[in-house]
Design a protein around this motif. Sequence first.
Motif, PDB file in Angstrom:
ATOM      1  N   GLN B 454       0.831  -1.200   0.000  1.00 35.29           N
ATOM      2  CA  GLN B 454       0.000   0.000   0.000  1.00 35.29           C
ATOM      3  C   GLN B 454       0.868   1.253   0.000  1.00 35.29           C
ATOM      4  O   GLN B 454       1.970   1.278   0.541  1.00 35.29           O
ATOM      5  N   LEU B 455       0.335   2.289  -0.620  1.00 39.44           N
ATOM      6  CA  LEU B 455       1.071   3.544  -0.732  1.00 39.44           C
ATOM      7  C   LEU B 455       0.508   4.552   0.267  1.00 39.44           C
ATOM      8  O   LEU B 455      -0.709   4.675   0.408  1.00 39.44           O
ATOM      9  N   GLY B 456       1.408   5.253   0.949  1.00 39.35           N
ATOM     10  CA  GLY B 456       0.974   6.287   1.887  1.00 39.35           C
ATOM     11  C   GLY B 456       1.673   7.601   1.596  1.00 39.35           C
ATOM     12  O   GLY B 456       2.820   7.612   1.136  1.00 39.35           O
ATOM     13  N   ALA B 645       6.511   9.729   0.585  1.00 38.45           N
ATOM     14  CA  ALA B 645       5.696   8.621   0.077  1.00 38.45           C
ATOM     15  C   ALA B 645       6.302   7.313   0.575  1.00 38.45           C
ATOM     16  O   ALA B 645       7.490   7.065   0.364  1.00 38.45           O
ATOM     17  N   THR B 646       5.482   6.510   1.239  1.00 33.08           N
ATOM     18  CA  THR B 646       5.974   5.223   1.728  1.00 33.08           C
ATOM     19  C   THR B 646       5.220   4.090   1.053  1.00 33.08           C
ATOM     20  O   THR B 646       4.024   4.203   0.767  1.00 33.08           O
ATOM     21  N   GLU B 647       5.953   3.029   0.822  1.00 33.20           N
ATOM     22  CA  GLU B 647       5.314   1.785   0.397  1.00 33.20           C
ATOM     23  C   GLU B 647       5.338   0.834   1.583  1.00 33.20           C
ATOM     24  O   GLU B 647       6.411   0.522   2.111  1.00 33.20           O
ATOM     25  N   GLY B 653       5.066  -5.978   6.949  1.00 28.06           N
ATOM     26  CA  GLY B 653       5.157  -4.762   7.756  1.00 28.06           C
ATOM     27  C   GLY B 653       6.314  -3.857   7.368  1.00 28.06           C
ATOM     28  O   GLY B 653       6.515  -2.810   7.973  1.00 28.06           O
ATOM     29  N   PHE B 654       7.064  -4.245   6.371  1.00 28.46           N
ATOM     30  CA  PHE B 654       8.241  -3.455   5.997  1.00 28.46           C
ATOM     31  C   PHE B 654       7.819  -2.147   5.315  1.00 28.46           C
ATOM     32  O   PHE B 654       6.926  -2.135   4.470  1.00 28.46           O
ATOM     33  N   VAL B 655       8.480  -1.070   5.730  1.00 28.95           N
ATOM     34  CA  VAL B 655       8.182   0.248   5.172  1.00 28.95           C
ATOM     35  C   VAL B 655       9.362   0.709   4.331  1.00 28.95           C
ATOM     36  O   VAL B 655      10.497   0.752   4.797  1.00 28.95           O
ATOM     37  N   PRO B 774       9.021  -3.059  11.262  1.00 28.92           N
ATOM     38  CA  PRO B 774       8.152  -3.962  10.502  1.00 28.92           C
ATOM     39  C   PRO B 774       7.213  -4.748  11.415  1.00 28.92           C
ATOM     40  O   PRO B 774       6.037  -4.916  11.109  1.00 28.92           O
ATOM     41  N   GLU B 775       7.747  -5.177  12.555  1.00 29.04           N
ATOM     42  CA  GLU B 775       6.900  -5.970  13.443  1.00 29.04           C
ATOM     43  C   GLU B 775       5.729  -5.143  13.974  1.00 29.04           C
ATOM     44  O   GLU B 775       4.599  -5.620  14.039  1.00 29.04           O
ATOM     45  N   ARG B 776       5.985  -3.892  14.348  1.00 29.63           N
ATOM     46  CA  ARG B 776       4.902  -3.053  14.862  1.00 29.63           C
ATOM     47  C   ARG B 776       3.864  -2.775  13.777  1.00 29.63           C
ATOM     48  O   ARG B 776       2.664  -2.775  14.046  1.00 29.63           O
TER      49      ARG B 776
END
Lengths: 285, 822
Positions: B454-456, B645-647, B653-655, B774-776
């Motif tokens: 997902q894109l943020g 922009a984050t993927e 959970g990886f950002v 990623p875990e959170r």
Amino acid sequence: VIPAKFDYVRPGSVDEAIRALADGGDDAKVIAGGQSLLPLLRLRLAYPELLVDVGGIDELRGVRDSGDALIIGARTTHYQLVHDPLVAEHAGLLAQATSTVADPAIRHRGTLGGALAHGDPAGDLPAVILALDSTLIARGPNGERQIAAADFFVDYLTSALEPDEILTAIRIPKLGPGWGYRYEKFHRTAQSWATVGVAALVRRSNGSVAEARIGLTNMGTVPVRATAAEQAASGAEASRAALNEAAARADEGTEPPGDLHGAPDYRRHLARVLTGRALAAAAGV
Amino acid sequence: MTAQTDEAQAATVEFGRARLRKEDERLITGQTNWTDNIQLPGMLHIAFLRSPYAHARITSVDVSAARTEPGVIAAYAGADFAAEQGSLPCAWPVTPDIVIPAHPPMATEEVRYVGEAVACVVARDRYAAADALAAIEVDYEELPPVLDMRQAIQPDSPKVHETGNESFDFVFANGDMDAAFRDAPVVIERYYRQQRLIPAAMEPRAVVCSCVGGEFTLWSATQIPHVLRVMLALVTGIPEQNIRVIAPDVGGGFGSKLQVTAEEVLAMLITRKLGRPVKWTESRSEGNMTVHHGRDQWQTLRMAADRDGRIRGFEVDLLADMGAYLMLVTPGVPILGALMFPAIYKMDAYSFRCRGIFTTKMPTDAYRGAGRPEATFGVERMMDELAAELGLDPFEVRERNWIKHEEFPFTTIANLTYDSGNYEAATAKAKELFGYDELRKEQELRRASGDPVQLGIGVSTFTEMCGLAPSRVLGAFAYGAGGWEHASIRMLPTGKVEVVTGSSAHGQGHETAWSQIVADQLGVPFEDIRVLHGDTQISPKGMDTYGSRSLAVGGMALVSACDKVVEKSKVIAAGLLEASADDLEWTPGRFSVRGDPDKGVTIAEIALATFAAHNLPDGVEPSIDADATYDPDNFSFPHGTHLCATEVDTETGFVKIRSYVAVDDIGTVVNPMIVDGQVHGGLAQGIAQALYEEAVYDDAGNLITATLADYLIPSASDLPSYVTDRTESRAANRLGVKGVGEAGTIASTPAVVNAIVDALRPLGIADVAMPCTPERVWRAIQDARGADQASAAEQHAARQSDQTQGNSPQGVGTPDQTGGAA
């Protein structure tokens, strides 16, 4: 950052090194690239009284073609493995996985033998060696012996090597035609250890998977094979759905650690997801 | 104007040039005098024995066996310094009734954090000193640790100090809060965690001290040689005139070297005891434990707004972790938030409360941004939450509240007067560079297709106050010193120039930027200027470098000193030209006679004539050197619009940060390359807080992120290729400059977290606690998807069993951090 006092010798041959180790007894330790041992010394988590530096022994270096297998000298550096044409041709998984180890400075100093003898389950290469069905060759006062990778990793940071033995080479059977591979490494930063890593090898035959081998990094006190997932994948259709179904069994029988980078249940989940991705990439689907 | 003066001017336009940095060759190769490189004859090495307990009474310390170890010259316990070591200073008593506990450099009776020094060995080499520590015997009687502020404020909590666990309770309020919240159509309340961070300057702390003929020289990897000198005199009683402090090249500080440390004081006392020079250099793991930490707050934020998004009231209630003691500016750091939480927004009412709480952890203090990142995070997260609540674009809700460019100067509800700014311009530029509308479309597509990645999109329209600071304002805030800066210009007979600055650089590039400024002011070539700093004998006055103050304050001091040089030169030039001073014209580098431009004299010629002094007008001193001390009228207020922009890989959970645009308004720019460097580094540190870094203590108070294997610092491989640009609204000082050292750090943390939450909001996720590991992120997704009961129970059981092994993957207090809606 300040190691305790130790003596240091730099023998010119394996025989000399074995003698030095025997003389040093339990308090002697082999050092090659030093990338794992030196941090332990500096944090005073290890107190060897004698370091036997094998860095001057040329016979331990290099990659050799022995027909059906590659023989890789134990102090061949990560950098050499990544760039070696024989490794690229016959054990590409090793080259790809090695290119993810730490950073360029460490890859120039760190050695394959050192990484394996250190036996860190969070290291990338033990699981890869396991998946490649390799054999580790050790030499001691009583001569040479061959240890299957599956028998080599005994416990956390503990290998099957005797205190007076030196790991001299690793024998990796050549991958024949039809094999694909992928090392999926999940880590929080480029330079950090794998939270979980999956080394997958897949041999395709017609539209299906004839054989799959999967090694897991950091899913226990030693590197392990994902046996249940291997069996489920072998004979399965070479499709994402089928491989994901097999991958759902990747964490069976594992006892992953819990630490800052992941609790056991999260690691199990990662193992399943990454195995699916690694199998798919290895199968080319 | 003649061709000659045109050329002179063209040759000296340095302002705005991307000059390569003069100091880089020696810094990058390390071929310089880092403190640890200094070797003195007969120098001894100190190693400290540190407390393994978070809280304990020291019942005995026996160093006698260590004294007999090979190479050992001396070994000391705290009691050996008891009469002379004083208490480490806190210069910022933020309230009249603040509790400032005694803070002995070496513990004598009680230890209050893991890593506190309890004894030391002085030996001929570093190895002997480290080895002999094992021979020291210390008996402790364990006391209960106090690790969580939320428990520390309960009446039945164990106490860190006899006086209790609260150091101060600071309040500020403006406007009618009851009216703002009464019948407010929208009220949102959020609870945010500012995790504890460890500054990780590339150069560890290091101290060398020697004493010759009663004069102490202390070399230290410090940001504050001048402040340190005063403080060492006050703490040790050694007369100030007998102390010289030298900050040689210093490899980064980020606030962590804005401190008076136990090791600096003890190095002086040991030098005095032994009459020999001593050195101490920390290891990285020692530094992780005992360099002051940063951030560490719980923020309870409430915002009342109208349906159209207009903010009515904003209520801020903070718990700020002081750690075990108050160090140099510990209590002041969160208090800067009182001024910054309203940021660029207008509102009817605002209140701020901050309680400073003691815990048995390493003290906190300034870390890049110091109080402003915490505040900016809080308000910029709230603006996104408000936008989400109202179904508005995050820019829409910001624009409805921000100060419009025609409204400057503007006095905020926190009583700061912002001199300049243009939030509209920075935002427009950032949106364009980012491709905002296209990315929103892509986001829609990914949401619609259920893409596992997902894109943020995260927004941060930040401002900050820097250029610390008008002395009068600092006085009103009970800060223990002024905020002026000093500069001297020394004209050498050969026409070259020495610039002496009180603003002591530790990697910022002052030698280059200062040369550029002076080159323009005096019309001398960049190469002919040498900048001297960081030695209280060479540069005796200064307030040092922190709070993005060097250019806005120190740079202005330079300009004032240059003015005086020109003024003094004019009198001498008039004599040399046999003209009236009133008839002279100054173009940088040269005086000429009005109406007769060929008749002139250069600044170099004046310098030589002044040196010879054969021919000066009557009563004129043979010097055109000048000093100036500048005290600013106001802070400076950089601002900008950052977009991230984050993927987010919802399976793991990886950002991944896909793109990052930073448009900063920092006023005029002396050296754009240095500015870009500051922005890049600042972004890295702000992103690091969002994604990677956290100081984690276990239940016994041991720091488990003691090495860089566990305390993760991102490298270039982990960061995106930034897009940086600028808009420019001049600050109200003569150069038009603001500060840039902290802007990137302050702006970027909320931009990243807003982007992560934006990616996940359709799942019902309103927050992910920092660092967003990623875990959170994965757990937030799992929780939101409402995993079926059996699997939830399994996870719970797994987590419980991890925690009993002391392996809490969640860090401190995560269960409360999911962020509830009102």
